[in-house]
Design an enzyme around this catalytic site. Sequence first.
Site, PDB file in Angstrom:
ATOM      1  N   ASN A   9       0.875  -1.173   0.000  1.00  0.00           N
ATOM      2  CA  ASN A   9       0.000   0.000   0.000  1.00  0.00           C
ATOM      3  C   ASN A   9       0.911   1.220   0.000  1.00  0.00           C
ATOM      4  OD1 ASN A   9      -1.780   2.073   0.526  1.00  0.00           O
ATOM      5  ND2 ASN A   9      -2.219   1.450   2.639  1.00  0.00           N
ATOM      6  N   LYS A  11       0.171   4.240  -0.367  1.00  0.00           N
ATOM      7  CA  LYS A  11      -0.475   5.452   0.156  1.00  0.00           C
ATOM      8  C   LYS A  11      -0.222   6.621  -0.810  1.00  0.00           C
ATOM      9  CE  LYS A  11      -0.035   3.437   4.661  1.00  0.00           C
ATOM     10  NZ  LYS A  11      -0.125   3.592   6.091  1.00  0.00           N
ATOM     11  N   HIS A  95      -9.453   1.278   4.630  1.00  0.00           N
ATOM     12  CA  HIS A  95      -8.178   1.437   5.334  1.00  0.00           C
ATOM     13  C   HIS A  95      -8.412   2.418   6.487  1.00  0.00           C
ATOM     14  CE1 HIS A  95      -4.161   2.766   6.314  1.00  0.00           C
ATOM     15  NE2 HIS A  95      -3.743   1.627   5.797  1.00  0.00           N
ATOM     16  N   GLU A  97      -6.918   4.882   7.533  1.00  0.00           N
ATOM     17  CA  GLU A  97      -6.755   6.305   7.197  1.00  0.00           C
ATOM     18  C   GLU A  97      -8.008   6.845   6.499  1.00  0.00           C
ATOM     19  OE1 GLU A  97      -2.947   5.797   5.267  1.00  0.00           O
ATOM     20  OE2 GLU A  97      -2.167   5.185   7.225  1.00  0.00           O
ATOM     21  N   GLU A 166      -5.723  -4.769  10.488  1.00  0.00           N
ATOM     22  CA  GLU A 166      -4.636  -3.825  10.761  1.00  0.00           C
ATOM     23  C   GLU A 166      -4.926  -3.062  12.047  1.00  0.00           C
ATOM     24  OE1 GLU A 166      -2.495  -2.516   6.923  1.00  0.00           O
ATOM     25  OE2 GLU A 166      -4.383  -1.443   6.953  1.00  0.00           O
ATOM     26  N   GLY A 172       2.366   2.187  10.742  1.00  0.00           N
ATOM     27  CA  GLY A 172       3.391   3.218  10.617  1.00  0.00           C
ATOM     28  C   GLY A 172       4.084   3.579  11.920  1.00  0.00           C
ATOM     29  N   SER A 211       3.100  -2.221  10.367  1.00  0.00           N
ATOM     30  CA  SER A 211       4.549  -2.336  10.620  1.00  0.00           C
ATOM     31  C   SER A 211       5.115  -3.719  10.327  1.00  0.00           C
ATOM     32  CB  SER A 211       4.887  -1.903  12.053  1.00  0.00           C
ATOM     33  OG  SER A 211       4.565  -0.533  12.229  1.00  0.00           O
TER      34      SER A 211
HETATM   35  P1  PGA Z   1       2.734   0.188   7.668  1.00  0.00           P
HETATM   36  O1  PGA Z   1       1.293   0.478   7.007  1.00  0.00           O
HETATM   37  O2  PGA Z   1       3.214  -1.129   7.117  1.00  0.00           O
HETATM   38  O3  PGA Z   1       3.584   1.337   7.268  1.00  0.00           O
HETATM   39  O4  PGA Z   1       2.503   0.110   9.137  1.00  0.00           O
HETATM   40  C1  PGA Z   1       0.380  -0.548   6.808  1.00  0.00           C
HETATM   41  C2  PGA Z   1      -0.858   0.030   6.160  1.00  0.00           C
HETATM   42  O5  PGA Z   1      -1.207   1.176   6.438  1.00  0.00           O
HETATM   43  O6  PGA Z   1      -1.522  -0.643   5.345  1.00  0.00           O
END
Ligand code: PGA
Length: 248
Positions: A9, A11, A95, A97, A166, A172, A211
């Site tokens: 992803n 983003k 997601h 976000e 998640e 992140g 992560s």
């Molecule tokens: P990350 O993000 O691996 O940077 O923690 C995962 C995601 O947002 O899908």
Amino acid sequence: MRQSLVIGNWKMNGSLGLTSELLHAIEDAIDDKISCEIGVCIPFVYINVAQQLVKQTAIKVGAQTVSEYQSGAYTGEVSAEMLAEVGCKWVLVGHSERRTLFNESNLLLVEKVLAAQAARLVPVYCVGETEADYKSGVTFDVIKEQVEALLSNQAVDLDQLVLAYEPVWAIGTGLTASPEEAQKVHAFIRGLVKEKNIKSAERLQILYGGSVKPDNALSLFGQRDIDGGLIGGASLDANAFISICQKA
Ligand code: PGA
């Protein structure tokens, strides 16, 4: 046996240059040690270019969100049919976000899942608890609500779907759920789907995200109900991404 799946992803990151650089690097590194399906969910504007680049490879392209509408006066939106036409296989839906920064509700997200499925895309429906939920011990209640919103709609095709767990506090942040903790939630999710359809539940790929890095991927993917990963930060580094794919 479910095939493992690793989806990057990106983003809102990248450029035309980085799209071609990353995809070439991933393609070059794919060897017979990799048996998982590989996807990259990238910004809309790079999908067409990416699709041309990966055509002859094992990599498949996806998007990060989709409109719930089919067409019409919805300025700024992109429909599922459009994504399908430019060669997308997957689209992320819900997601964290999108849920938090863009106020996308369960109700809206189910409409997006249906729009994606109607265009033969595979929605990757994401669920996860916040840090406050986690700390107050309501993880399973939150996950249940998010998953049930989807399962209670009879029109959702459980065989054209991927789920992703998640934990929001792990995205992140460098923190991850322990493999055992993540496994419990994955098994719980599969159990909810089982109540609807045992066969679909057995086939359903449930990804872990938050992560995931080369050094923790193996222990996470080794869990019975974890079928691969949704990778944010590490998907922007071809070596790290490929290493994670090898572990799947
Ligand atoms: P990350 O993000 O691996 O940077 O923690 C995962 C995601 O947002 O899908």
